[in-house]
Design a protein around this motif. Structure first.
Motif, short mmCIF file in Angstrom:
data_model
loop_
_atom_site.label_atom_id
_atom_site.label_comp_id
_atom_site.label_asym_id
_atom_site.label_seq_id
_atom_site.Cartn_x
_atom_site.Cartn_y
_atom_site.Cartn_z
N ASP A 197 75.04 10.63 -49.55
CA ASP A 197 74.96 9.11 -49.40
C ASP A 197 75.67 8.87 -48.19
OD1 ASP A 197 73.80 8.82 -51.45
OD2 ASP A 197 75.49 8.52 -52.81
N ASN A 198 76.39 9.33 -47.42
CA ASN A 198 77.18 8.93 -46.13
C ASN A 198 76.28 8.41 -45.04
OD1 ASN A 198 79.48 9.60 -47.29
ND2 ASN A 198 79.97 11.43 -46.10
N VAL A 199 75.23 9.07 -44.93
CA VAL A 199 74.07 8.55 -43.76
C VAL A 199 72.63 8.28 -44.47
CG1 VAL A 199 72.96 9.34 -41.83
CG2 VAL A 199 75.43 10.11 -42.22
N VAL A 200 72.10 7.33 -44.15
CA VAL A 200 70.65 6.83 -44.81
C VAL A 200 69.61 7.17 -43.81
CG1 VAL A 200 71.82 5.34 -46.70
CG2 VAL A 200 71.08 4.54 -44.30
N ASP A 201 68.73 7.30 -44.15
CA ASP A 201 67.28 7.53 -43.42
C ASP A 201 66.15 7.16 -44.47
OD1 ASP A 201 65.63 8.02 -41.60
OD2 ASP A 201 65.48 10.42 -41.77
N LEU A 209 55.30 -2.88 -26.68
CA LEU A 209 56.07 -2.61 -25.72
C LEU A 209 57.66 -2.95 -26.07
CD1 LEU A 209 54.08 -4.37 -22.81
CD2 LEU A 209 54.41 -1.86 -23.12
N VAL A 210 57.85 -3.74 -27.05
CA VAL A 210 59.15 -4.20 -27.28
C VAL A 210 59.54 -3.03 -28.25
CG1 VAL A 210 60.82 -5.36 -28.87
CG2 VAL A 210 59.00 -6.73 -27.22
N ALA A 211 58.72 -2.68 -29.26
CA ALA A 211 59.05 -1.40 -29.91
C ALA A 211 59.41 -0.15 -29.34
CB ALA A 211 58.15 -1.03 -30.97
N LEU A 212 58.57 0.11 -27.93
CA LEU A 212 58.77 1.29 -27.28
C LEU A 212 60.23 1.14 -26.54
CD1 LEU A 212 55.21 1.69 -25.94
CD2 LEU A 212 56.26 3.14 -27.57
N CYS A 213 60.39 -0.06 -26.22
CA CYS A 213 61.93 -0.35 -25.43
C CYS A 213 63.05 0.07 -26.38
CB CYS A 213 61.94 -1.77 -24.87
SG CYS A 213 60.80 -1.87 -23.45
N SER A 214 62.82 0.10 -27.70
CA SER A 214 63.81 0.22 -28.82
C SER A 214 64.60 1.50 -28.79
CB SER A 214 63.03 0.00 -30.19
OG SER A 214 64.33 0.42 -31.34
N ASP A 215 65.93 1.47 -28.83
CA ASP A 215 66.49 2.84 -29.03
C ASP A 215 66.81 3.12 -30.59
OD1 ASP A 215 68.51 0.88 -29.38
OD2 ASP A 215 69.98 1.84 -28.66
N GLY A 216 65.88 2.56 -31.63
CA GLY A 216 66.19 2.92 -32.83
C GLY A 216 65.63 4.10 -33.31
N PRO A 217 64.82 3.86 -34.60
CA PRO A 217 64.35 4.90 -35.31
C PRO A 217 62.89 5.42 -34.40
CG PRO A 217 64.28 3.13 -36.73
CD PRO A 217 64.99 2.73 -35.43
N ARG A 218 62.66 6.77 -34.50
CA ARG A 218 61.69 7.39 -33.72
C ARG A 218 60.49 6.69 -34.22
NH1 ARG A 218 61.50 13.81 -33.22
NH2 ARG A 218 63.50 13.29 -32.51
N SER A 219 60.29 6.53 -35.48
CA SER A 219 59.10 6.16 -36.00
C SER A 219 58.67 4.81 -35.35
CB SER A 219 59.19 5.89 -37.40
OG SER A 219 60.32 5.07 -37.71
N GLY A 220 59.91 3.80 -34.78
CA GLY A 220 59.37 2.65 -34.30
C GLY A 220 58.48 2.57 -33.08
N ARG A 221 58.99 3.60 -32.10
CA ARG A 221 58.13 4.08 -31.03
C ARG A 221 56.90 4.66 -31.14
NH1 ARG A 221 63.15 6.91 -27.30
NH2 ARG A 221 64.66 5.30 -27.60
N VAL A 222 56.56 5.22 -32.66
CA VAL A 222 55.16 5.66 -32.72
C VAL A 222 54.60 4.40 -33.12
CG1 VAL A 222 53.85 6.74 -34.48
CG2 VAL A 222 55.73 8.00 -33.53
N GLU A 247 69.45 5.02 -40.54
CA GLU A 247 68.18 4.15 -40.13
C GLU A 247 67.31 3.83 -41.14
OE1 GLU A 247 67.41 6.99 -35.93
OE2 GLU A 247 65.95 6.83 -37.44
N ILE A 248 66.77 2.42 -40.98
CA ILE A 248 65.80 1.93 -42.02
C ILE A 248 64.56 1.43 -41.34
CG2 ILE A 248 65.60 0.18 -43.85
CD1 ILE A 248 68.57 0.13 -44.17
N THR A 249 63.30 2.10 -41.69
CA THR A 249 62.20 1.67 -41.11
C THR A 249 61.30 0.90 -42.26
OG1 THR A 249 62.20 3.31 -39.43
CG2 THR A 249 60.11 2.37 -39.89
N ALA A 250 60.66 -0.31 -41.87
CA ALA A 250 59.91 -0.78 -42.91
C ALA A 250 58.48 -1.38 -42.28
CB ALA A 250 60.50 -2.06 -43.58
N ILE A 251 57.33 -0.53 -42.43
CA ILE A 251 55.98 -1.04 -41.92
C ILE A 251 55.12 -1.60 -42.97
CG2 ILE A 251 54.28 -0.18 -40.45
CD1 ILE A 251 56.06 2.14 -39.38
N MET A 252 54.94 -2.74 -42.92
CA MET A 252 54.03 -3.38 -43.89
C MET A 252 54.49 -3.02 -45.44
SD MET A 252 50.28 -3.14 -42.23
CE MET A 252 50.34 -1.46 -41.72
N GLY A 253 56.00 -2.93 -45.50
CA GLY A 253 56.43 -2.64 -46.71
C GLY A 253 57.75 -3.48 -46.76
N GLY A 254 58.60 -2.99 -47.93
CA GLY A 254 60.06 -3.67 -47.93
C GLY A 254 60.99 -2.56 -48.18
N CYS A 255 62.30 -2.45 -47.94
CA CYS A 255 63.27 -1.69 -47.96
C CYS A 255 64.60 -2.76 -48.56
CB CYS A 255 63.66 -0.95 -46.85
SG CYS A 255 62.48 0.42 -46.54
#
Length: 240
Positions: free
Chosen positions: A133-137, A55-68, A158-166
């Motif tokens: 390099d100006n924008v990272v995804d 539910l916290v992830a669904l409330c996020s306005d961050g990366p779309r993958s966060g909502r998935v 945007e940076i997304t890390a799911i069971m991984g590291g960035c």
């Protein structure tokens, strides 16, 4: 201005969910101390932690993958809770492969979705813009990702890390005035290295995780990096 208001409202919504969850656990511990209920009955419902994180992830306005990921976490929590209550919606032998299929689909979606929009501050950029390099995804799922950026006008991303590291190294990059990075970490870690002359502002929300800043204090705040997002059972660190 409108984007800042939306981001603030989203952050407040997520913090309300977290606050209600903490308060609920406090009430349960109090009732246990008063011998009104037994805490072992509460532990029986521990899969609710997955639902709350989703539910916290669904409330996020961050990366779309966060909502998935939020939808996946809620589904895992509901399945586990249903199993404990005697309702087996789907067997575990079938459920976990479905989770892996969903993660694989997310990877393909982010890789091939050239029209996806990355919101950096008040300005939207497409995935094609993020190739510079100006924008990272950046996305790391069940793995690691390291990148060094030396852009003369870094804008964020945007940076997304799911069971991984960035790990994002910005020590050779420069800022015009301000950049915004949206982060989303679930059972993973994100490290951002910045030059000592940048002022770092953390607007992150940790859920059984943490945000850490280990940077020097510059003499002025003319160059600001805003890091916003969520760390769910994971960590985000910004350092020099």
């Amino acid at each position: 201005m409108a984007n800042e208001t939306t981001r603030s409202n989203s952050r407040v919504s997520a913090q309300v969910v977290i606050g209600l969850l903490v308060a609920a656990f406090g009430v349960l511990f109090l009732l246990d101390n008063l011998n009104i209920i037994y805490l072992r009955h509460v532990i029986f419902f521990w899969p609710l932690a997955f639902i709350a994180s989703g539910l916290v992830a669904l409330c996020s306005d961050g990366p779309r993958s966060g909502r998935v990921t939020g939808i996946v976490l809620v589904a895992i929590g509901v399945a586990m809770l249903g199993n404990r209550l005697g309702y087996e919606f789907i067997s575990w032998r079938t459920f976990w492969p479905l989770v892996m299929i969903a993660m694989g689909g997310l990877i393909v979606f982010r890789t091939l979705g050239g029209g996806r929009v990355v919101h950096v501050g008040t300005t939207p950029y497409t995935k094609d813009d993020a190739k510079s390099d100006n924008v990272v995804d950046i996305t790391a799922i069940l793995g690691g990702f390291e990148r060094r950026v030396s852009a003369p006008d870094f804008r964020g991303g945007e940076i997304t890390a799911i069971m991984g590291g960035c790990e994002l190294d910005l020590r050779e990059a420069t800022l015009a005035t301000e950049a915004v990075i949206n982060v989303f970490a679930v059972w993973g870690g994100i490290t951002i290295k910045v030059p000592p002359e940048w002022t770092v502002i953390l607007h992150g929300t940790p859920v059984m995780g943490g945000f850490t800043e280990k940077t020097a204090r510059p003499p002025d705040n003319s160059k600001r990096l805003v890091v916003t997002g969520y760390a769910i059972m994971g960590g985000v660190e910004v350092r020099n």
